[in-house]
Design an enzyme around this catalytic site. Structure first.
Site, PDB file in Angstrom:
ATOM      1  N   GLU A 103      19.783  -6.127  33.543  1.00 34.25           N
ATOM      2  CA  GLU A 103      19.010  -6.373  34.760  1.00 34.25           C
ATOM      3  C   GLU A 103      17.808  -5.436  34.849  1.00 34.25           C
ATOM      4  OE1 GLU A 103      19.363  -8.812  36.656  1.00 34.25           O
ATOM      5  OE2 GLU A 103      21.415  -9.540  36.440  1.00 34.25           O
ATOM      6  N   ASP A 250      22.914 -17.780  28.357  1.00 35.12           N
ATOM      7  CA  ASP A 250      21.687 -18.531  28.620  1.00 35.12           C
ATOM      8  C   ASP A 250      20.416 -17.942  28.007  1.00 35.12           C
ATOM      9  OD1 ASP A 250      21.939 -16.384  30.318  1.00 35.12           O
ATOM     10  OD2 ASP A 250      21.582 -17.470  32.172  1.00 35.12           O
ATOM     11  N   GLU A 344      26.829 -22.495  42.895  1.00 34.85           N
ATOM     12  CA  GLU A 344      26.973 -21.598  41.754  1.00 34.85           C
ATOM     13  C   GLU A 344      27.753 -22.248  40.622  1.00 34.85           C
ATOM     14  OE1 GLU A 344      26.033 -17.598  41.178  1.00 34.85           O
ATOM     15  OE2 GLU A 344      24.756 -19.357  41.443  1.00 34.85           O
ATOM     16  N   GLU A 362      16.164 -21.155  38.753  1.00 35.82           N
ATOM     17  CA  GLU A 362      16.156 -21.832  37.439  1.00 35.82           C
ATOM     18  C   GLU A 362      15.808 -23.315  37.537  1.00 35.82           C
ATOM     19  OE1 GLU A 362      18.127 -18.054  36.896  1.00 35.82           O
ATOM     20  OE2 GLU A 362      18.448 -19.654  38.361  1.00 35.82           O
ATOM     21  N   THR A 448      12.376 -14.252  30.994  1.00 38.16           N
ATOM     22  CA  THR A 448      13.446 -14.931  31.733  1.00 38.16           C
ATOM     23  C   THR A 448      13.383 -14.625  33.222  1.00 38.16           C
ATOM     24  OG1 THR A 448      15.835 -15.406  31.680  1.00 38.16           O
ATOM     25  CG2 THR A 448      15.171 -13.083  31.523  1.00 38.16           C
TER      26      THR A 448
END
EC number: 3.2.1.113
Length: 905
Positions: A103, A250, A344, A362, A448
Site C-alpha cells: 500500500e 490482480d 465486495e 476499478e 494500479t
C-alpha cells in the site's frame, strides 16, 4: 451524448471532487484519511483498529499525497501547487509505525512520483511550479530507501510490512516475523521502483523489484502457468494455491503488461501473454472470472467473485482483447444496476456474498478504457449511472461514505484515499475532450493507483540488463501474441455496433440469476435437469435433498452428539458433472459457515441460580438468541422457573397460570425457537430457557450457538430467550425436583453474590451465625463467580455460532478439511464451524431428525439419572427442611457451599 451533456457531467465530477477533497482538507488534514460520517480525521492508533486495512495508514497525510496528480488532471493547478507545498512542509516519512509495503508503494511512493511527473511538466510549461526543484522526488527517494529493508529475504520477495522508522529486524520494529505475502503484494512494485530508479539514476530500486518479479515467475505452476494467491517469502512455497484475477493477484498481471509498456522489456510481455493464455483457458468462463486451483485448473476453487476483478476488462483493453472485456464489464454493470454498487463479493448467480462497498474505482477504470477503445457512447451512460449512484447513495455532508451494506444502503465511516486518487480521475477523463486536459494523457501510463508515470522513462538511465530470461522457462507460440498495443482506430472499422452486439445477450444475465454461467444453464434447461442444490437451501430433513446429495457423492453420517457429518467422495457421484456440483456444494457450505460466523458471532450469556440454597454460586453457560430482549443492552431478568405444557412449547400453553410472571422452561425440537418464544410470551412468561433435547449434550463438548429467528419479523418478541445444553438444563430440573421454588437470573454475564443478595430478605442465620466464615466466603464467592462465569464464558466465546437464514434447518459445521458436520437444531438455519469434537467416552444418542418428543416425566427422570451418573460430586441434598428449622438448614447450607466450592460448573 452531446458535448454539452458531457461537459455538464464533467463539471459534476469536478464538484464531487471538490466536495470530497475540500472536506478532507477542512476536517481531516493532516490525518491520513477522512471519516465522513463524524467529520474528523482518521489517525492510526487513535481509532479502533480495523486490522489489515489500517496498514495503509502511516501518519503521512495519505489522502493528500494520493490526490496530487488528480488535481492536475482535473485542471486544478493552483490547488496542486498549494498541495505540494503542504506535503513538503508537513509530511514526515520517519514515523514509528508499521505499514504495508504494498500500500505504501502504490499510494505514497506512487503519489509522490506522480506528483513529481506532473510538477516538472507544469514547470516546463512556464506558468506554475517555477520554484519546484525535485523536492517530491527527493521524498520519494527517501521513502524508497525506507522500503528496501523489506527485501532482505532469501527469495527476494519483500516482507509484507515494515516499520518506517526502525525497518524490519530491530526489536522496536514490531514486524519482520511474517512468513507469507500475497502475489500482488510482491509483484506490484516494478512501475514505481523502476520509475524511481530512472528518475534518480539509483538502479537498486529497479533491481530489487525485478528480482521479486523473476522469483514469482519462476515459482509459477509449470503445467497450468498460473500463480497462487499467497506465497512463503522464505521458501517460495505456495501457501494458498487458488488462482484468479481478483484480490491477492490482480495487479501482478497488470504490472507485467504495464512494465512492458513503460520499460520496453520484451520479457515482461512474454510472461504476461503466457499468464493471459492460462487465464483465458481456465479462469475465464464468460462472462464470469472464477478462481481455480493452480494444480487442477479445471476445478473451480470457489463459487463467488470479488470486486477487485473489475479492473480486468480495462487490462484486456490494453492487451487488445476487446470481446471478453465487453462481456465481463457488462456482467459487472448488471450487478451494479441491481445493487447500486458492486458488492465486495458476489456469487455466480449474482447474489451478494460480502455486502460492503468501499467506493472502489476499478469498474470506473474499465469503463474509461472501454470507452477509449470503442468510442461507444454506451459507456458514457454507464459513467453517468456511477455519478448518480455516488451522489444519491454515498454522498454525505462531509464527503462520500463507503457502503457498509449495498442491500440496505447503510454507511461506514470511511473514505479511502484511492477514492480521490482514482475514481474522480477516471470519471473526469471519461467525459473530458482532449482540449479539456492541460497535457497529453497519452504520454503517461497509469499505475494500479492511477498515478501517472511518463513513457519517456523507457529511454532514461537504462542501466538494467534486458536479457530475456523468460524463454528459458517456457516455449512460446509467438503467433498468438501481438507485440504492439492495438490501434483503437481500426478495431471496429466496419461495425460501429460491434460492442452492442456483444453486450446484448448479457443484458438480463443478473435478473435470470443463472447459477452456473449462461451456457451451462441453457444446456441444463434444454436437458430438463434442475439447477444444482445450493448450500443455503439444504435441509437435512428433506428427502429430495438427501437424494441429491447421494447423486453428488455426498454421504450423510450421524454422529453421537446429534450432528450429522457431510463427506464427499467424488468417485461415488453419478457423473463427473454431479461430482463437480458436489464439490461446489461442499465449498459453499464451508464459505457460508465461515461468513456467518464472522457476521453473527456473539458472546454467550449466563443463567445463574440465585434462590436458596445456591445464592448465585451456580452459573450455567447459555446461548443467546437473535430475537427478544438483548441482555447485553438491558437489565438482567430475574424470576422463578416453571416448566411449560406442552414441554416443547410448540403450541398454545395449557398451563398459562403456572408460567405467568415466571421464566418458562421449554424443550428444544419440533418447531422454531421464535415460535416457542411467542407461545410462552402469550402465556405471560417474563423469559424463556430452551433446554436441548439431545441427552448428555454440554457446553463443555459442543459448540455454543445463537438461536435463530424464523425468517419473519421477530420484533414482537419482547422477552429474553436463552439456550442451555442438556447437562446444564438438568441442573435446573434437578433443583426444581429438590426445592420446587427455583429462582434464576438471566444476564449477559454472571453477577457477584453481593449484587444478587442486595435488597432481598435473607435468613438471619446466613448473616449472623458465622461472621468469620461469611467474611472469608464473600471474596471467594466473587472469585468463584468470575471463574465460573468469566473464565468459562470466555473459553466458549470463540465457539458461539450465529446464524439467520430463511431456510428451515440449523446446521453446525465441523471445520475438518475433508468433512462437514451439521447439527439438528430447531428448524432454524444456522451454519457454524467448530473444531470441537464430542467426547468419545460419552454415550450420546443420535438426535432424531423428526424431532419426536418423549414423555415429560420419563425425560426428567432420564436427565436426573444422566446428571447423577456424569456428575457424582454434585449433590443438592435429599431432604427439604422446613423454613423454621434454622440450625439444620444452616448446616445443610454450609455443606452445600463447601461442596460447590470444589465444583467447577
Amino acid at each position: 451524448m452531446s458535448r454539452e451533456e458531457k461537459q455538464k457531467l464533467g463539471n459534476q465530477v469536478l464538484e464531487m471532487f471538490d466536495h470530497a477533497y475540500g472536506n478532507y482538507m477542512e476536517h481531516a488534514y493532516p490525518a491520513d484519511e477522512l471519516m465522513p460520517l463524524t467529520c474528523r480525521g482518521r489517525v492510526r492508533g487513535q481509532e479502533p483498529s480495523r486490522g489489515d486495512v489500517d496498514d495503509a495508514l502511516g501518519k503521512f497525510s495519505l489522502t493528500l499525497i494520493d490526490s496530487l496528480d488528480t488535481l492536475v488532471v482535473l485542471n486544478k493547478t493552483k490547488e496542486f501547487e498549494d498541495a505540494v507545498r503542504k506535503v513538503l512542509r508537513d509530511v514526515n516519512l520517519d514515523n514509528d509505525v508499521v505499514v504495508s509495503v504494498f500500500e505504501t508503494n502504490i499510494r505514497v511512493l506512487g503519489g509522490l512520483l506522480g506528483g513529481h511527473s506532473l510538477a516538472i511538466m507544469l514547470k516546463e510549461k512556464g506558468e506554475y511550479m517555477q520554484w519546484y526543484n525535485d523536492e517530491l522526488l527527493q521524498m520519494a527517494k527517501q521513502l524508497g530507501y525506507k522500503l528496501l529493508p523489506a527485501f532482505n529475504t532469501t527469495s527476494g520477495l519483500p516482507y509484507p510490512r515494515i516499520n518506517l522508522k526502525f525497518g524490519i529486524r530491530k526489536p522496536e520494529a514490531r514486524t519482520g516475523t511474517e512468513t507469507d505475502t500475497c502475489t500482488a503484494c510482491a509483484g506490484t512494485l516494478i512501475l514505481e521502483f523502476a520509475a524511481l530508479s530512472r528518475f534518480t539514476g539509483a538502479t537498486i530500486f529497479e533491481e530489487y523489484a525485478r528480482k521479486a518479479l523473476d522469483f514469482l515467475w519462476e515459482k509459477r505452476q509449470r503445467s497450468s502457468n498460473l500463480v497462487g494467491v499467497t506465497i512463503n517469502i522464505h521458501t517460495g512455497d505456495w501457501v494458498r494455491k487458488d488462482s484468479g484475477v481478483g484480490a491477492g493477484i490482480d495487479s501482478y498481471y497488470e504490472y507485467l503488461l504495464k512494465a512492458y509498456v513503460l520499460l520496453g522489456d520484451d520479457s515482461f510481455l512474454e510472461r504476461f501473454n503466457t499468464h493471459y493464455d492460462a487465464i483465458m483457458r481456465y479462469i475465464s468462463q464468460p462472462p464470469l472470472l472464477l478462481d481455480v486451483h493452480i494444480h487442477k485448473p479445471m476445478l473451480n476453487a470457489r463459487t463467488w467473485m470479488d470486486a477487485l476483478l473489475a479492473f480486468f476488462p480495462g487490462l484486456q483493453v490494453l492487451k487488445g482483447d476487446i470481446r471478453p472485456a465487453i462481456e465481463t464489464h457488462e456482467m459487472l454493470y448488471q450487478v451494479i444496476k441491481k445493487h447500486n454498487f458492486l458488492p465486495e463479493a458476489f456469487t455466480t448467480d449474482f447474489r451478494v456474498h460480502w455486502a460492503q462497498h468501499p467506493l472502489r474505482p476499478e469498474f470506473a477504470e474499465s469503463t474509461y478504457f472501454l470507452y477509449k477503445a470503442t468510442g461507444d457512447p454506451y459507456y458514457l451512460e454507464v459513467g453517468k449511472t456511477l455519478i448518480e449512484n455516488l451522489n444519491k447513495y454515498a454522498r454525505v455532508p462531509c464527503g462520500f461514505a463507503a457502503m457498509k451494506d449495498v442491500r440496505t444502503g447503510s454507511h461506514e465511516d470511511r473514505m479511502d484515499s484511492f477514492f480521490l486518487a482514482e475514481m474522480f480521475k477516471y470519471l473526469y477523463l471519461l467525459f473530458a475532450d482532449k482540449e479539456d486536459i492541460i497535457f497529453d494523457i497519452e504520454d503517461y501510463i497509469f499505475t494500479t493507483e492511477a498515478h501517472l508515470l511518463p513513457l519517456w522513462l523507457s529511454t532514461t538511465n537504462q542501466s538494467i540488463s534486458k536479457k530475456n530470461t523468460t524463454s528459458e522457462y517456457t516455449e512460446l507460440d509467438d503467433s498468438n501474441f501481438d507485440w504492439t498495443c492495438p490501434n483503437t482506430q481500426i478495431l471496429f472499422p466496419n461495425d460501429p455496433l460491434y460492442a452492442q452486439s456483444i453486450r446484448e445477450p448479457l443484458k438480463n444475465v443478473v435478473d435470470k440469476s443463472c447459477p452456473r454461467g449462461i451456457i451451462r444453464v441453457e444446456e441444463s434447461f434444454r436437458s430438463g435437469a434442475k439447477p444444482p442444490l445450493r448450500a443455503r437451501d439444504f435441509m437435512a430433513t428433506n428427502p429430495e435433498h438427501l437424494e441429491i446429495l447421494k447423486k453428488m457423492g455426498v454421504s450423510l453420517i450421524h454422529l453421537k452428539d446429534g450432528r450429522v457429518q457431510l463427506v464427499q467422495h467424488a468417485i461415488q457421484a453419478a457423473s463427473s458433472i454431479d461430482a463437480e456440483d458436489g464439490l461446489r456444494f461442499m465449498q459453499e457450505m464451508i464459505e457460508l459457515s465461515s461468513q456467518q460466523q464472522k457476521e453473527q458471532q456473539l458472546p454467550p450469556r449466563a443463567v445463574q441460580i440465585v434462590s436458596h440454597p445456591f445464592f448465585g454460586r451456580v452459573v450455567l453457560t447459555a446461548g443467546p438468541a437473535q430475537f427478544g430482549l438483548d441482555l447485553s443492552k438491558h437489565k438482567e431478568t430475574r424470576g422463578f422457573v416453571a416448566s411449560s405444557k406442552p414441554y416443547n412449547g410448540c403450541s398454545e400453553l395449557t398451563n398459562p397460570e403456572a408460567v405467568m410472571g415466571k421464566i418458562a422452561l421449554i424443550q428444544r425440537g419440533q418447531c422454531m425457537f421464535a415460535e416457542k418464544a411467542r407461545n410462552i410470551q402469550n402465556a405471560g412468561a417474563i423469559g424463556g430457557i430452551v433446554i436441548d433435547d439431545n441427552e448428555g449434550s454440554s457446553s463443555d463438548t459442543a459448540p455454543l450457538f445463537q438461536m435463530a429467528g424464523d425468517g419473519k419479523d421477530t420484533d414482537d418478541i419482547k422477552i429474553p430467550m436463552l439456550f442451555l445444553f442438556s447437562k446444564e438444563g438438568s441442573i435446573i430440573l434437578d433443583a426444581i425436583r429438590e426445592y420446587e421454588e427455583v429462582e434464576v437470573l438471566l444476564s449477559d454475564k454472571a453477577k457477584d453474590r453481593a449484587a444478587i443478595l442486595k435488597g432481598k430478605m435473607i435468613p438471619s442465620y446466613i448473616i449472623n451465625s458465622n461472621p468469620e466464615m461469611e467474611n472469608e466466603e464473600q471474596p471467594s464467592s466473587e472469585n468463584d463467580s468470575q471463574n465460573q462465569s468469566g473464565e468459562q464464558i470466555s473459553s466458549s466465546s470463540q465457539e458461539v455460532d450465529l446464524v439467520d437464514q430463511e431456510s428451515s434447518e440449523e446446521n453446525s459445521l465441523n471445520s475438518h478439511p475433508e468433512s462437514l458436520s451439521l447439527a439438528n437444531m430447531d428448524n432454524a438455519a444456522s451454519i457454524s464451524p467448530s473444531e470441537q469434537t464430542s467426547n468419545p467416552t460419552e454415550n450420546h444418542e443420535t438426535t432424531n431428525l423428526n424431532g419426536e418428543c418423549t414423555d415429560l416425566d420419563n425425560q426428567l427422570q432420564e436427565q436426573s439419572e444422566t446428571e447423577e451418573d456424569s456428575n457424582p460430586n454434585v449433590s443438592w441434598g435429599k431432604k427439604v427442611q422446613p423454613i423454621d428449622s434454622i440450625l439444620a438448614d444452616w448446616n445443610e447450607d454450609i455443606e452445600a457451599f463447601e461442596m460447590m466450592e470444589k465444583d467447577e460448573l
